[in-house]
Design a protein around this motif. Structure first.
Motif, PDB file in Angstrom:
ATOM      1  N   ARG A 290     -19.988 -14.134  -0.014  1.00 52.90           N
ATOM      2  CA  ARG A 290     -18.689 -13.765  -0.602  1.00 52.90           C
ATOM      3  C   ARG A 290     -18.700 -12.285  -0.932  1.00 52.90           C
ATOM      4  O   ARG A 290     -19.665 -11.783  -1.517  1.00 52.90           O
ATOM      5  N   ILE A 291     -17.619 -11.622  -0.574  1.00 51.00           N
ATOM      6  CA  ILE A 291     -17.419 -10.235  -0.987  1.00 51.00           C
ATOM      7  C   ILE A 291     -16.101 -10.178  -1.740  1.00 51.00           C
ATOM      8  O   ILE A 291     -15.050 -10.524  -1.196  1.00 51.00           O
ATOM      9  N   ASP A 292     -16.181  -9.782  -3.013  1.00 53.16           N
ATOM     10  CA  ASP A 292     -14.990  -9.604  -3.839  1.00 53.16           C
ATOM     11  C   ASP A 292     -14.671  -8.119  -3.899  1.00 53.16           C
ATOM     12  O   ASP A 292     -15.477  -7.318  -4.378  1.00 53.16           O
ATOM     13  N   LEU A 293     -13.494  -7.767  -3.385  1.00 50.87           N
ATOM     14  CA  LEU A 293     -13.027  -6.382  -3.416  1.00 50.87           C
ATOM     15  C   LEU A 293     -11.992  -6.255  -4.525  1.00 50.87           C
ATOM     16  O   LEU A 293     -11.062  -7.061  -4.593  1.00 50.87           O
ATOM     17  N   THR A 294     -12.151  -5.260  -5.368  1.00 47.08           N
ATOM     18  CA  THR A 294     -11.195  -5.030  -6.447  1.00 47.08           C
ATOM     19  C   THR A 294     -10.378  -3.787  -6.131  1.00 47.08           C
ATOM     20  O   THR A 294     -10.929  -2.738  -5.774  1.00 47.08           O
ATOM     21  N   PHE A 295      -9.066  -3.939  -6.263  1.00 43.49           N
ATOM     22  CA  PHE A 295      -8.123  -2.851  -6.030  1.00 43.49           C
ATOM     23  C   PHE A 295      -7.327  -2.614  -7.306  1.00 43.49           C
ATOM     24  O   PHE A 295      -7.145  -3.530  -8.115  1.00 43.49           O
ATOM     25  N   ARG A 296      -6.829  -1.406  -7.464  1.00 37.38           N
ATOM     26  CA  ARG A 296      -5.949  -1.069  -8.590  1.00 37.38           C
ATOM     27  C   ARG A 296      -4.615  -0.621  -8.030  1.00 37.38           C
ATOM     28  O   ARG A 296      -4.542   0.249  -7.153  1.00 37.38           O
ATOM     29  N   ALA A 297      -3.553  -1.227  -8.556  1.00 38.41           N
ATOM     30  CA  ALA A 297      -2.188  -0.834  -8.194  1.00 38.41           C
ATOM     31  C   ALA A 297      -1.487  -0.361  -9.460  1.00 38.41           C
ATOM     32  O   ALA A 297      -1.570  -1.008 -10.510  1.00 38.41           O
ATOM     33  N   ARG A 298      -0.810   0.742  -9.350  1.00 40.76           N
ATOM     34  CA  ARG A 298       0.035   1.240 -10.456  1.00 40.76           C
ATOM     35  C   ARG A 298       1.466   1.026 -10.010  1.00 40.76           C
ATOM     36  O   ARG A 298       1.878   1.446  -8.916  1.00 40.76           O
ATOM     37  N   VAL A 299       2.226   0.284 -10.826  1.00 43.31           N
ATOM     38  CA  VAL A 299       3.610  -0.044 -10.486  1.00 43.31           C
ATOM     39  C   VAL A 299       4.548   0.406 -11.594  1.00 43.31           C
ATOM     40  O   VAL A 299       4.148   0.560 -12.742  1.00 43.31           O
ATOM     41  N   GLU A 300       5.802   0.617 -11.206  1.00 48.72           N
ATOM     42  CA  GLU A 300       6.873   0.899 -12.158  1.00 48.72           C
ATOM     43  C   GLU A 300       7.935  -0.171 -11.979  1.00 48.72           C
ATOM     44  O   GLU A 300       8.145  -0.672 -10.886  1.00 48.72           O
TER      45      GLU A 300
ATOM     46  N   LEU B 261       3.287   0.096   0.022  1.00 49.52           N
ATOM     47  CA  LEU B 261       3.928  -1.214   0.074  1.00 49.52           C
ATOM     48  C   LEU B 261       5.324  -1.163  -0.522  1.00 49.52           C
ATOM     49  O   LEU B 261       5.557  -0.497  -1.530  1.00 49.52           O
ATOM     50  N   THR B 262       6.230  -1.896   0.090  1.00 47.22           N
ATOM     51  CA  THR B 262       7.574  -2.043  -0.453  1.00 47.22           C
ATOM     52  C   THR B 262       7.632  -3.346  -1.241  1.00 47.22           C
ATOM     53  O   THR B 262       7.282  -4.410  -0.713  1.00 47.22           O
ATOM     54  N   LEU B 263       8.043  -3.259  -2.495  1.00 53.35           N
ATOM     55  CA  LEU B 263       8.116  -4.426  -3.365  1.00 53.35           C
ATOM     56  C   LEU B 263       9.558  -4.903  -3.477  1.00 53.35           C
ATOM     57  O   LEU B 263      10.484  -4.097  -3.430  1.00 53.35           O
ATOM     58  N   SER B 264       9.740  -6.206  -3.673  1.00 55.35           N
ATOM     59  CA  SER B 264      11.091  -6.748  -3.854  1.00 55.35           C
ATOM     60  C   SER B 264      11.658  -6.404  -5.232  1.00 55.35           C
ATOM     61  O   SER B 264      12.860  -6.507  -5.454  1.00 55.35           O
ATOM     62  N   ARG B 265      10.797  -6.018  -6.153  1.00 54.17           N
ATOM     63  CA  ARG B 265      11.224  -5.518  -7.460  1.00 54.17           C
ATOM     64  C   ARG B 265      10.241  -4.438  -7.876  1.00 54.17           C
ATOM     65  O   ARG B 265       9.038  -4.573  -7.706  1.00 54.17           O
ATOM     66  N   GLY B 266      10.746  -3.377  -8.427  1.00 53.03           N
ATOM     67  CA  GLY B 266       9.887  -2.297  -8.883  1.00 53.03           C
ATOM     68  C   GLY B 266       9.444  -1.406  -7.731  1.00 53.03           C
ATOM     69  O   GLY B 266       9.944  -1.488  -6.609  1.00 53.03           O
ATOM     70  N   ARG B 267       8.468  -0.564  -8.048  1.00 56.90           N
ATOM     71  CA  ARG B 267       7.986   0.410  -7.081  1.00 56.90           C
ATOM     72  C   ARG B 267       6.483   0.579  -7.245  1.00 56.90           C
ATOM     73  O   ARG B 267       5.966   0.649  -8.364  1.00 56.90           O
ATOM     74  N   LEU B 268       5.791   0.629  -6.101  1.00 53.80           N
ATOM     75  CA  LEU B 268       4.361   0.902  -6.102  1.00 53.80           C
ATOM     76  C   LEU B 268       4.154   2.400  -6.190  1.00 53.80           C
ATOM     77  O   LEU B 268       4.623   3.158  -5.340  1.00 53.80           O
ATOM     78  N   VAL B 269       3.450   2.847  -7.215  1.00 58.90           N
ATOM     79  CA  VAL B 269       3.135   4.262  -7.381  1.00 58.90           C
ATOM     80  C   VAL B 269       1.898   4.615  -6.561  1.00 58.90           C
ATOM     81  O   VAL B 269       1.842   5.655  -5.917  1.00 58.90           O
ATOM     82  N   GLY B 270       0.903   3.724  -6.566  1.00 55.19           N
ATOM     83  CA  GLY B 270      -0.319   3.963  -5.810  1.00 55.19           C
ATOM     84  C   GLY B 270      -1.167   2.715  -5.744  1.00 55.19           C
ATOM     85  O   GLY B 270      -1.044   1.817  -6.582  1.00 55.19           O
ATOM     86  N   LEU B 271      -2.036   2.658  -4.736  1.00 54.88           N
ATOM     87  CA  LEU B 271      -2.923   1.510  -4.534  1.00 54.88           C
ATOM     88  C   LEU B 271      -4.276   2.056  -4.095  1.00 54.88           C
ATOM     89  O   LEU B 271      -4.360   2.761  -3.081  1.00 54.88           O
ATOM     90  N   TRP B 272      -5.330   1.725  -4.860  1.00 55.24           N
ATOM     91  CA  TRP B 272      -6.645   2.287  -4.625  1.00 55.24           C
ATOM     92  C   TRP B 272      -7.722   1.215  -4.635  1.00 55.24           C
ATOM     93  O   TRP B 272      -7.659   0.263  -5.407  1.00 55.24           O
ATOM     94  N   PHE B 273      -8.748   1.409  -3.796  1.00 49.84           N
ATOM     95  CA  PHE B 273      -9.953   0.589  -3.837  1.00 49.84           C
ATOM     96  C   PHE B 273     -10.762   1.006  -5.054  1.00 49.84           C
ATOM     97  O   PHE B 273     -10.925   2.198  -5.313  1.00 49.84           O
ATOM     98  N   ARG B 274     -11.272   0.024  -5.815  1.00 54.34           N
ATOM     99  CA  ARG B 274     -12.089   0.333  -6.993  1.00 54.34           C
ATOM    100  C   ARG B 274     -13.547  -0.005  -6.800  1.00 54.34           C
ATOM    101  O   ARG B 274     -14.414   0.788  -7.104  1.00 54.34           O
TER     102      ARG B 274
END
Length: 138
Positions: A123-133, A97-110
């Protein structure tokens, strides 16, 4: 740590989901950042809560965002919800993903949790982890 990348991350996740053809084929335009007033569609996707922790290191300011994307339906059974949840996972896991500020290092399903709620909702709740700088906060 900077929380300033949270809004740009959310906007990029929302745009990624809206642009995904496979998800669109299942839920149409029923992807919400905020739920609309009135009657909800029988199957929809909603952005949910997040938890953010500092992930700064010697290379710069950063954060780890754990966020939830929910698939909700009043259709009997879980199949339509699971199909949509699979499309959400495919659209986001590993996305660049391209962010308007910062940078996405990685995005993972948890993880995911499927539940039955009141009034026959599934209902299904999906949790994701994003590491940003966030170089702007340095």
């Amino acid at each position: 740590m900077s929380y300033a990348v949270s809004g740009p991350l959310q906007a990029a996740v929302y745009a990624q989901l809206q642009a995904d053809a496979a998800l669109g084929a299942l839920v149409g335009a029923n992807i919400f950042d905020a739920l609309p007033q009135g009657t909800l569609p029988p199957l929809y996707v909603a952005l949910g809560p997040e938890t953010v922790q500092d992930a700064s290191d010697v290379s710069g300011v950063g954060a780890r965002h754990d966020f939830t994307v929910s698939v909700i339906t009043d259709v009997a059974g879980f199949q339509s919800a699971k199909d949509a949840a699979g499309a959400v996972s495919d659209a986001l896991h590993g996305a660049d993903l391209t962010l308007s500020r910062g940078r996405l290092v990685g995005l993972w399903f948890r993880k995911a949790k499927a539940t039955r709620e009141a009034a026959g909702l599934r209902r299904i709740d999906l949790t994701f982890r994003a590491r940003v700088e966030d170089d702007a906060a340095a």
